[in-house]
Design a protein around this motif. Structure first.
Motif, short mmCIF file in Angstrom:
data_model
loop_
_atom_site.label_atom_id
_atom_site.label_comp_id
_atom_site.label_asym_id
_atom_site.label_seq_id
_atom_site.Cartn_x
_atom_site.Cartn_y
_atom_site.Cartn_z
N ARG A 191 0.81 -1.22 0.00
CA ARG A 191 0.00 0.00 0.00
C ARG A 191 0.84 1.27 0.00
O ARG A 191 0.44 2.28 -0.55
CB ARG A 191 -1.00 -0.02 1.14
CG ARG A 191 -0.44 0.24 2.47
CD ARG A 191 -1.44 0.02 3.53
NE ARG A 191 -0.68 -0.69 4.54
CZ ARG A 191 -0.98 -0.74 5.78
NH1 ARG A 191 -2.09 -0.22 6.19
NH2 ARG A 191 -0.21 -1.37 6.63
N LYS A 209 -7.97 -5.37 -13.62
CA LYS A 209 -6.78 -5.32 -12.76
C LYS A 209 -7.19 -5.17 -11.30
O LYS A 209 -6.68 -5.88 -10.43
CB LYS A 209 -5.90 -4.12 -13.12
CG LYS A 209 -4.96 -4.32 -14.24
CD LYS A 209 -4.09 -3.09 -14.35
CE LYS A 209 -3.55 -2.94 -15.73
NZ LYS A 209 -2.70 -1.76 -15.89
N MET A 210 -8.09 -4.24 -11.04
CA MET A 210 -8.49 -3.98 -9.66
C MET A 210 -9.24 -5.17 -9.07
O MET A 210 -9.05 -5.52 -7.91
CB MET A 210 -9.34 -2.72 -9.57
CG MET A 210 -8.57 -1.45 -9.88
SD MET A 210 -6.93 -1.31 -9.12
CE MET A 210 -7.24 -1.50 -7.41
N GLU A 211 -10.07 -5.81 -9.87
CA GLU A 211 -10.80 -6.99 -9.40
C GLU A 211 -9.83 -8.12 -9.05
O GLU A 211 -9.95 -8.74 -7.99
CB GLU A 211 -11.78 -7.43 -10.49
CG GLU A 211 -12.74 -8.49 -10.06
CD GLU A 211 -13.73 -8.81 -11.17
OE1 GLU A 211 -13.87 -10.00 -11.48
OE2 GLU A 211 -14.35 -7.87 -11.69
N PHE A 262 -6.58 -7.79 -8.39
CA PHE A 262 -5.74 -7.35 -7.28
C PHE A 262 -6.45 -7.55 -5.95
O PHE A 262 -5.90 -8.11 -5.01
CB PHE A 262 -5.34 -5.88 -7.45
CG PHE A 262 -4.55 -5.34 -6.30
CD1 PHE A 262 -3.19 -5.56 -6.22
CD2 PHE A 262 -5.17 -4.63 -5.29
CE1 PHE A 262 -2.46 -5.08 -5.14
CE2 PHE A 262 -4.45 -4.14 -4.21
CZ PHE A 262 -3.08 -4.36 -4.14
N LEU A 263 -7.68 -7.10 -5.87
CA LEU A 263 -8.43 -7.23 -4.62
C LEU A 263 -8.72 -8.69 -4.28
O LEU A 263 -8.72 -9.07 -3.11
CB LEU A 263 -9.72 -6.42 -4.69
CG LEU A 263 -9.53 -4.90 -4.71
CD1 LEU A 263 -10.85 -4.19 -4.93
CD2 LEU A 263 -8.86 -4.43 -3.42
N HIS A 282 0.39 6.69 -6.76
CA HIS A 282 -0.86 7.40 -7.01
C HIS A 282 -0.69 8.90 -6.80
O HIS A 282 -1.13 9.71 -7.62
CB HIS A 282 -1.97 6.87 -6.11
CG HIS A 282 -3.20 7.72 -6.14
ND1 HIS A 282 -4.04 7.76 -7.23
CD2 HIS A 282 -3.71 8.59 -5.24
CE1 HIS A 282 -5.02 8.61 -6.99
NE2 HIS A 282 -4.84 9.12 -5.79
N LEU A 288 -0.82 -5.51 -11.19
CA LEU A 288 -1.15 -4.09 -11.39
C LEU A 288 -0.44 -3.48 -12.59
O LEU A 288 -0.96 -2.56 -13.21
CB LEU A 288 -0.81 -3.29 -10.14
CG LEU A 288 -1.72 -3.54 -8.96
CD1 LEU A 288 -1.22 -2.77 -7.74
CD2 LEU A 288 -3.15 -3.15 -9.28
N LEU A 298 -8.50 -1.61 -16.56
CA LEU A 298 -8.39 -1.11 -15.19
C LEU A 298 -9.32 -1.85 -14.24
O LEU A 298 -8.91 -2.25 -13.14
CB LEU A 298 -8.71 0.40 -15.17
CG LEU A 298 -8.59 1.07 -13.82
CD1 LEU A 298 -7.17 0.96 -13.28
CD2 LEU A 298 -9.02 2.52 -13.91
N ALA A 299 -10.56 -2.08 -14.64
CA ALA A 299 -11.52 -2.77 -13.76
C ALA A 299 -11.07 -4.21 -13.49
O ALA A 299 -11.15 -4.69 -12.35
CB ALA A 299 -12.91 -2.75 -14.39
#
Length: 164
Positions: free
Chosen positions: A25, A76-78, A80-81, A32, A66, A73-74
């Motif tokens: 993080r 990747k985030m799905e 990753f989480l 970011h 990532l 993008l969606a």
């Protein structure tokens, strides 16, 4: 020690040392903020020193997910989480973990230059340990999370486990 090299543009260079950061993080928030700021373009280098090789292996797989440009993008985030927060991942995430682990092994063994991760800072025993850990991400090494969790609870609660 692992070097993560994120090049936003070569105007200004920032070097950051993370010791025992445990998870990604701090790296993600820094990237970011550098991107969202938009004022100065930077080249950011993270030097990560982690005492637990399992954490390093996991962080590098998450970072590879990532940094994958073939995913939206969606997605990747799905992914990753799913990998970051779940013990029992979906089939798609398990395949992605295996793919990224194999890719990291290839990058580390062949010392591929031009990637965002530099393994040259690692000793050979650390490289061997990371390779062994990534090979355990394959489906050929079984891991029954439900059974292990149940055994852990039984040990923790002892005689009280079956009392209801």
């Amino acid at each position: 020690m692992i070097l993560i090299d994120i090049e936003l543009i070569d105007e200004k260079e920032v070097n950051i040392l993370l010791v025992g950061g445990i998870d990604l993080r701090h790296v993600l928030k820094t990237i970011h903020k550098a991107v969202a700021d938009g004022k100065e373009k930077k080249k950011i280098r993270f030097f990560m020193h982690e005492g637990q090789p399992e954490v390093t292996a996991r962080n590098l797989v998450l970072l590879e997910i990532l940094m994958d440009e073939s995913l939206g993008l969606a997605e990747k985030m799905e992914l990753f989480l799913d990998v970051y927060g779940n013990l029992m991942v979906r089939e798609r995430a398990a395949e992605m973990i295996q793919t990224k682990a194999k890719e990291l092994i290839r990058l580390m063994v062949h010392e591929v230059k031009g990637t965002h991760v530099d393994f040259s800072w690692l000793q050979y025993k650390e490289r061997d340990l990371l390779e062994m850990l990534w090979k355990k991400y394959s489906p050929s090494s079984p891991f029954d999370a439900k059974k292990l969790w149940n055994e852990r609870l039984r040990r923790f609660y002892g005689a009280r486990y079956d009392a209801r």
